[in-house]
Design a protein around this motif. Sequence first.
Motif, mmCIF file in Angstrom:
data_model
loop_
_atom_site.group_PDB
_atom_site.id
_atom_site.type_symbol
_atom_site.label_atom_id
_atom_site.label_comp_id
_atom_site.label_asym_id
_atom_site.label_seq_id
_atom_site.Cartn_x
_atom_site.Cartn_y
_atom_site.Cartn_z
ATOM 1 N N PHE A 1 -71.424 -24.404 3.126
ATOM 2 C CA PHE A 1 -70.197 -24.067 3.860
ATOM 3 C C PHE A 1 -70.096 -22.580 4.181
ATOM 4 O O PHE A 1 -69.301 -22.188 5.035
ATOM 5 C CB PHE A 1 -68.950 -24.568 3.116
ATOM 6 C CG PHE A 1 -68.485 -25.915 3.619
ATOM 7 C CD1 PHE A 1 -69.398 -26.946 3.807
ATOM 8 C CD2 PHE A 1 -67.156 -26.152 3.921
ATOM 9 C CE1 PHE A 1 -68.993 -28.181 4.296
ATOM 10 C CE2 PHE A 1 -66.734 -27.382 4.421
ATOM 11 C CZ PHE A 1 -67.652 -28.397 4.611
ATOM 12 N N PHE B 1 -71.564 -22.859 7.463
ATOM 13 C CA PHE B 1 -70.757 -23.767 8.296
ATOM 14 C C PHE B 1 -69.444 -23.111 8.732
ATOM 15 O O PHE B 1 -68.985 -23.286 9.863
ATOM 16 C CB PHE B 1 -70.469 -25.056 7.513
ATOM 17 C CG PHE B 1 -69.627 -26.042 8.273
ATOM 18 C CD1 PHE B 1 -70.164 -26.753 9.341
ATOM 19 C CD2 PHE B 1 -68.296 -26.248 7.936
ATOM 20 C CE1 PHE B 1 -69.382 -27.655 10.059
ATOM 21 C CE2 PHE B 1 -67.515 -27.149 8.647
ATOM 22 C CZ PHE B 1 -68.055 -27.849 9.709
ATOM 23 N N SER C 1 -67.310 -36.895 3.225
ATOM 24 C CA SER C 1 -68.058 -36.312 4.353
ATOM 25 C C SER C 1 -67.597 -36.910 5.685
ATOM 26 O O SER C 1 -67.436 -36.191 6.672
ATOM 27 C CB SER C 1 -69.565 -36.554 4.191
ATOM 28 O OG SER C 1 -70.019 -35.989 2.990
ATOM 29 N N THR D 1 -65.624 -34.806 8.490
ATOM 30 C CA THR D 1 -66.298 -34.684 9.786
ATOM 31 C C THR D 1 -65.400 -35.175 10.920
ATOM 32 O O THR D 1 -65.294 -34.538 11.975
ATOM 33 C CB THR D 1 -67.616 -35.484 9.762
ATOM 34 O OG1 THR D 1 -68.487 -34.874 8.815
ATOM 35 C CG2 THR D 1 -68.288 -35.522 11.124
ATOM 36 N N SER E 1 -70.621 -32.462 8.890
ATOM 37 C CA SER E 1 -70.644 -31.642 7.673
ATOM 38 C C SER E 1 -70.742 -32.615 6.507
ATOM 39 O O SER E 1 -70.309 -33.755 6.626
ATOM 40 C CB SER E 1 -69.374 -30.809 7.572
ATOM 41 O OG SER E 1 -68.287 -31.513 8.128
#
Length: 249
Positions: A36, A39, A106, A110, A117
């Motif tokens: 992350f 990200f 997840s 997402t 992600s």
Amino acid sequence: MKAQELETRMREYESFRSVLIRSDAWTVIRLDGRAFTQFTALRFRKPYDERLRDFIIEATSALMQGFQAIYCYTFSDEISAVFAPGWDLFNRRHEKLISLSAGLVSSVFTHACGEPSHFDSRIWQCERREEVIDYFRWRQCDAARCALHGWCYWTLRQAGLSSETVVDMLAGKNKDEQKALLHQYGIDFDQVPSWQRHGVGLYWEDYAKSGYDPIKAQAVEAERRRIKIQLQLVSGKAYSQFLHDLLLY
Ligand SMILES: Nc1nc2c(ncn2[C@@H]2O[C@H](COP(=O)(O)OP(=O)(O)OP(=O)(O)O)[C@@H](O)[C@H]2O)c(=O)[nH]1
Ligand SMILES: [Mg+2]
């Protein structure tokens, strides 16, 4: 080769299939967003972004609902969900619990965020409720430590200093020194939003839902429960007491 023989022989290679979590212990599932740091780098405001917080809360709520957790706690890119002894979802199969919790979080994250992600997942278990309380205090201390460091790091970066310089400046600085540094930039760390310093708690609350009984032709009230999202969590001893009351079972 007979189909049944093939099935049996191939199943034997699923060597973790029979691993079960303990039934006599408290269970915490902890999930953490993968990579992350990268990200979030170009997608979210630093050090904190309410959009990211809300995506994580949405994923946490789905986990709480889907797995029937007693309490969930989230900060940054991590989520913890706690379950009482005797909890036997998926017949306590370790593989199922970690893969499905990671899959659920997840996918909901997402979907909310609109970008792929994913999260890892692990199981933590202990016998004593006091240890569970300390577990959540541990995560909350980590939230506070990360928040203070994150505020210092990004305040200095936004003042134009390089990453290397900032890392050197912050090395070895204790809490008070970090807070004093923020003061120089007009930031009172104790006044930054509670959810950044203490994390966010999710728990069940009862509420009365108004309805109408067509047979009796009268208004009725039914008791329902919903997820309470607490953005103003207490900390320290008060947090222990809060958890103590919540984790009675
Ligand atoms: N910009 C931004 N970043 C955030 C926010 N919340 C968390 N992060 C970042 O998310 C990262 C989470 O840290 P880690 O889980 O330790 O690191 P990671 O890069 O996810 O690495 P792994 O978990 O090991 O895969 C940190 O770099 C945080 O700064 C936010 O609100 N805004
Ligand atoms: Mg992470």
